[in-house]
Scaffold this active site. Structure first.
Site, short mmCIF file in Angstrom:
data_model
loop_
_atom_site.label_atom_id
_atom_site.label_comp_id
_atom_site.label_asym_id
_atom_site.label_seq_id
_atom_site.Cartn_x
_atom_site.Cartn_y
_atom_site.Cartn_z
N ASN A 46 1.55 3.74 1.87
CA ASN A 46 2.38 4.17 3.01
C ASN A 46 3.32 3.09 3.52
O ASN A 46 3.96 3.27 4.55
CB ASN A 46 1.49 4.66 4.16
CG ASN A 46 0.61 3.56 4.73
OD1 ASN A 46 0.66 2.42 4.30
ND2 ASN A 46 -0.21 3.93 5.71
N LYS A 47 3.46 1.98 2.80
CA LYS A 47 4.33 0.91 3.25
C LYS A 47 5.78 1.15 2.84
O LYS A 47 6.07 1.99 1.98
CB LYS A 47 3.84 -0.43 2.71
CG LYS A 47 2.45 -0.82 3.21
CD LYS A 47 2.43 -0.96 4.72
CE LYS A 47 1.14 -1.56 5.25
NZ LYS A 47 -0.02 -0.68 5.15
N ASN A 48 6.69 0.40 3.44
CA ASN A 48 8.12 0.56 3.13
C ASN A 48 8.42 0.30 1.67
O ASN A 48 9.31 0.91 1.08
CB ASN A 48 8.96 -0.39 3.99
CG ASN A 48 8.92 -0.03 5.47
OD1 ASN A 48 7.94 0.50 5.96
ND2 ASN A 48 9.99 -0.33 6.18
N LEU A 49 7.71 -0.65 1.08
CA LEU A 49 7.78 -0.93 -0.35
C LEU A 49 6.42 -0.57 -0.91
O LEU A 49 5.44 -1.26 -0.68
CB LEU A 49 8.11 -2.41 -0.60
CG LEU A 49 8.55 -2.83 -2.00
CD1 LEU A 49 9.22 -4.21 -1.95
CD2 LEU A 49 7.41 -2.84 -2.99
N PHE A 70 0.84 -1.20 0.00
CA PHE A 70 0.00 0.00 0.00
C PHE A 70 0.88 1.25 0.00
O PHE A 70 2.07 1.20 0.32
CB PHE A 70 -0.92 -0.03 1.22
CG PHE A 70 -1.89 1.11 1.31
CD1 PHE A 70 -2.87 1.28 0.35
CD2 PHE A 70 -1.83 2.01 2.35
CE1 PHE A 70 -3.77 2.33 0.42
CE2 PHE A 70 -2.72 3.07 2.44
CZ PHE A 70 -3.70 3.23 1.47
#
Length: 381
Positions: free
Chosen positions: A183-186, A181
Site C-alpha cells: 500500500n505504499k507510494n512505491l 509494502f
C-alpha cells in the site's frame, strides 16, 4: 464489495514485463536488477546517497539500529503516532522505546520540543516518521540531535519522493529507511531500502543485510570471487530480483503518481473544509516542503462515533482505515511506561483515513466525499 477501495496498485503491463524478464533471465535472487534499483533510488534522492535494498521496511529499521550499535540499556525516542514496527524493532535489539508526542492537532509529526524533553543519559538515537508523507520540522529536530550528539533515523515509509527545503527525505539522518509494502507510494509487495550518506554506513548495512559476507552468490556466479569472509554476524534481509524489477518500474512512475495524489488531496481538502468540527492535518501547507501524500487522514469531530462512521462508509461501498491504533493500547506495550503523549492519544482515537491512490478517478473522489458527509451525520446522531 467496494465501490472505492482504500488503495489500489498503480500497476500495468510494465510491471508484468519487468517480472517476466527476470524470470526468463533465470537469476531470481539478489543480483543485477537489485543493483539497478539501488542506483536509481540513490540518484532519485540525490545528495551523496548510497542505497541498499532490503527485504522490507521493518528490516530497514532493524538494520539501522544494529548499525548504530543500539542495544540493551539504551533508549530510542520514537513517535507515539506510528506503525508498531518502530517500537518492535527497538524492543528487538534490547532497547526501550520512549514515545514523543505530536506537535498539535493540526501537525501530527513529532514535536521537536517533546523529543528534547524525552532525552536522557540513556538515549542512543532518535527515530522520526514523516507521517502521511509530510516532512517533519527537520531544522529543529536536527538541532536537537546535534545538541545531544544523537544519531537520527528517518522512517520514510510514507515519504518516498518528499522533500524538505528542496532536499529529499531520507538524506538528513544517519540512515533513511523506506518501505515498499503493497500500500505504499512505491509498491513491490514486500521490500525496503536503507539510505546512508556515508560509505562506512552503507558498508555496515550491506554486511548486516547478507550474513556479514564479503562476497555474494552473484559474485561467485560471475567469477568475481571463489569464496568469502564473514566480517561480522549478519542476517538474511536480502530483496529478490522480481521485487527489485518492480521497484525500478514503480520508481519511474513515482513523480506522476505523486502529482495525482496531490490533486486528489487538494480536492478532498477543498470539499471537506467547511464541515463543522472536522480537522484536516497539514492543511495549512508550507512553502518549504513537498509532501508525498501517502494517505489522507482526517480528525473526526469530538461528538462523532468513529465506528458508526466506518460502518456507514462500508454500507456505501467505501473502504476506510485507521492510521494508527494507539501503541500504548496493544497487549505487548500497555504495561510499559513509554512516556505521556496526550495529543497523539487523542488523535489515535479520532483519526480516520479515506481512500487515496494515483489511479483514483474524480468520480470515485466524489463518491467518497458524498458517502463521508452522510456518514458524519450518522456518526453524530
Amino acid at each position: 464489495m467496494w465501490k472505492v477501495q482504500l488503495f489500489k496498485l498503480n500497476y500495468d503491463e510494465q510491471e508484468v514485463q519487468a517480472v517476466c524478464e527476470v524470470l526468463r533471465s533465470a537469476w531470481i535472487t539478489m543480483g543485477p536488477k537489485t543493483e539497478e534499483f539501488e542506483r536509481a533510488f540513490a540518484a532519485h534522492l540525490g545528495a551523496d546517497s548510497r542505497a541498499t535494498a532490503v527485504a522490507n521496511g521493518t528490516a530497514a529499521l532493524h538494520l539501522a539500529l544494529l548499525a548504530l550499535g543500539v542495544g540493551p540499556g539504551d533508549e530510542v525516542i520514537v513517535p507515539s503516532l506510528t506503525f508498531v514496527a518502530d517500537l518492535n524493532t527497538v524492543m528487538l535489539v534490547g532497547a526501550k522505546p520512549v514515545l514523543a508526542d505530536c506537535t498539535s492537532l493540526s501537525d501530527w509529526n513529532m514535536d521537536p520540543a517533546d523529543i528534547e524533553r524525552k532525552v536522557t543519559p540513556r538515549t542512543k538515537a532518535v527515530m522520526i516518521v514523516h507521517y502521511a508523507g509530510y516532512p517533519c520540522a527537520m531544522d529543529r529536530i536536527l538541532a536537537v540531535c546535534d545538541r545531544h550528539r544523537l544519531p537520527l533515523i528517518e522512517d520514510c515509509a510514507h515519504a518516498p519522493g518528499a522533500k524538505y527545503r528542496g532536499r529529499s527525505l531520507g538524506t538528513f539522518g544517519a540512515f533513511g529507511c523506506f518501505s515498499f509494502f503493497t500500500n505504499k507510494n512505491l509498491s513491490v509487495g514486500e521490500g525496503g531500502m536503507v539510505v546512508s550518506q556515508y560509505d562506512e554506513g552503507d558498508r555496515e548495512i550491506r554486511y548486516l543485510r547478507s550474513h556479514g559476507m564479503t562476497a555474494l552468490t552473484l559474485d561467485r556466479h560471475l567469477g568475481r570471487s571463489i569464496s568469502y569472509d564473514v566480517i561480522r554476524p549478519g542476517l538474511n534481509y536480502r530483496i529478490d530480483e522480481m521485487r527489485a524489477a518492480l521497484g525500478v518500474v514503480q520508481l519511474a512512475k513515482l513523480p506522476n503518481a505523486q502529482q495525482r495524489r496531490a490533486a486528489i488531496v487538494a480536492r478532498y481538502t477543498k470539499e471537506l473544509a467547511g464541515i463543522a468540527g472536522l480537522m484536516i492535518p497539514f492543511a495549512s501547507g508550507c512553502d518549504d516542503i513537498e509532501p508525498a501524500y501517502h494517505i489522507f487522514p482526517v480528525l473526526l469531530p469530538v461528538d462523532c462515533h468513529r465506528s458508526q462512521v466506518i460502518a456507514s462508509l462500508k454500507a456505501e461501498g467505501v473502504q476506510s482505515s485507521i492510521h494508527y491504533p494507539a501503541c500504548q493500547d496493544f497487549s505487548a506495550y500497555c504495561k510499559l511506561q513509554l512516556g505521556e503523549t496526550p495529543i497523539a492519544c487523542e488523535i489515535t482515537h479520532r483519526e480516520l483515513t479515506l481512500p487515496l491512490y494515483p489511479t483514483m478517478t474524480d468520480g470515485e473522489v466524489d463518491i467518497v466525499i458524498g458517502a463521508f458527509t452522510k456518514a458524519l451525520e450518522k456518526g453524530r446522531a
